[in-house]
Design an enzyme around this catalytic site. Structure first.
Site, PDB file in Angstrom:
ATOM      1  N   CYS A   8      49.514  72.369  51.110  1.00 38.76           N
ATOM      2  CA  CYS A   8      50.345  71.262  50.616  1.00 38.76           C
ATOM      3  C   CYS A   8      49.820  69.964  51.220  1.00 38.76           C
ATOM      4  O   CYS A   8      48.660  69.906  51.627  1.00 38.76           O
ATOM      5  CB  CYS A   8      51.833  71.506  50.903  1.00 38.76           C
ATOM      6  N   ARG A  14      56.236  72.843  52.698  1.00 36.98           N
ATOM      7  CA  ARG A  14      56.062  73.842  51.647  1.00 36.98           C
ATOM      8  C   ARG A  14      55.074  74.943  52.005  1.00 36.98           C
ATOM      9  O   ARG A  14      55.409  76.143  51.907  1.00 36.98           O
ATOM     10  CB  ARG A  14      55.627  73.157  50.335  1.00 36.98           C
ATOM     11  N   ASP A 122      58.240  68.260  46.602  1.00 38.13           N
ATOM     12  CA  ASP A 122      58.114  67.972  48.026  1.00 38.13           C
ATOM     13  C   ASP A 122      59.505  67.668  48.584  1.00 38.13           C
ATOM     14  O   ASP A 122      60.116  66.672  48.209  1.00 38.13           O
ATOM     15  CB  ASP A 122      57.186  66.768  48.199  1.00 38.13           C
TER      16      ASP A 122
HETATM   17  P1  4NP Z   1      54.649  69.125  52.811  1.00 38.33           P
HETATM   18  O1  4NP Z   1      55.684  67.923  52.923  1.00 38.33           O
HETATM   19  O2  4NP Z   1      53.441  68.576  52.113  1.00 38.33           O
HETATM   20  O3  4NP Z   1      55.392  70.141  51.992  1.00 38.33           O
HETATM   21  O4  4NP Z   1      54.371  69.582  54.224  1.00 38.33           O
HETATM   22  C1  4NP Z   1      55.368  66.681  53.480  1.00 38.33           C
HETATM   23  C2  4NP Z   1      55.384  66.528  54.845  1.00 38.33           C
HETATM   24  C3  4NP Z   1      55.110  65.289  55.389  1.00 38.33           C
HETATM   25  C4  4NP Z   1      54.827  64.217  54.568  1.00 38.33           C
HETATM   26  C5  4NP Z   1      54.809  64.368  53.201  1.00 38.33           C
HETATM   27  C6  4NP Z   1      55.067  65.614  52.665  1.00 38.33           C
HETATM   28  N1  4NP Z   1      54.593  62.937  55.139  1.00 38.33           N
HETATM   29  O5  4NP Z   1      54.427  61.984  54.367  1.00 38.33           O
HETATM   30  O6  4NP Z   1      54.545  62.812  56.372  1.00 38.33           O
END
Ligand code: 4NP
Length: 154
Positions: A8, A14, A122
């Site tokens: 991800c 995720r 997300d």
């Molecule tokens: P992930 O979610 O891609 O599912 O781990 C996110 C975690 C952090 C961030 C964006 C999406 N961020 O912008 O820090």
């Protein structure tokens, strides 16, 4: 040994769920499952507490995982690379060196025919309910992926 990587953006919401859930469905003697993020924001961090909590609710411990960034060398280490959304997919493909690398990458929801939108939402900026919905979506899809992997490898 079949090696599967879940990817991800941050590797804290995720893909740690997909990593833990798929791993719980497969024998570690035959399958190695890992996860990574395309971004460097959270390298070395544990999964987001909301992902840890929702997993715990379903008796799965993902708290020992540590975020890392996807690297081109992961194309050499893994047989299947699953991207949680189209943006992650494009970021992974931008690091591919040849068609063999490209052929390993798939959208995680690609073969889940009951889901039309192929992006796992997300949940990072949303409410806790988002994590519950994402858990269910990832769980049902990991079940399909596990069945497919088990039928491929006998
Ligand atoms: P992930 O979610 O891609 O599912 O781990 C996110 C975690 C952090 C961030 C964006 C999406 N961020 O912008 O820090």
């Amino acid at each position: 040994m079949t090696r599967i990587l879940m990817v991800c953006l941050g590797n804290i919401c995720r893909s740690p769920l997909a990593h833990g859930i798929l791993q719980s469905k497969l024998s570690e003697n035959h399958f190695y499952v890992d996860s990574a993020g395309t971004a460097a924001y959270h390298i070395g961090k544990k999964p987001d507490y909301r992902s840890v909590e929702v997993a715990k609710k379903y008796n799965l411990d993902i708290s020992k995982q540590k975020a890392r960034q996807f690297k081109a060398r992961d194309f050499d280490s893994f047989d299947y690379i699953f991207a949680m959304d189209q943006s992650n997919y494009s970021n992974i493909i931008s690091l591919a060196r040849d068609n063999r690398d490209i052929g390993k990458v798939k959208l995680f929801l690609e073969d889940n025919t009951s889901i039309i939108n192929k992006n796992v939402p997300d949940p990072y900026y949303g409410d806790d309910d988002g994590f519950e919905r994402v858990y269910t979506l990832i769980e049902t899809t990991c079940e399909l992926i596990a069945q497919k992997l088990l039928s491929n490898t006998g």
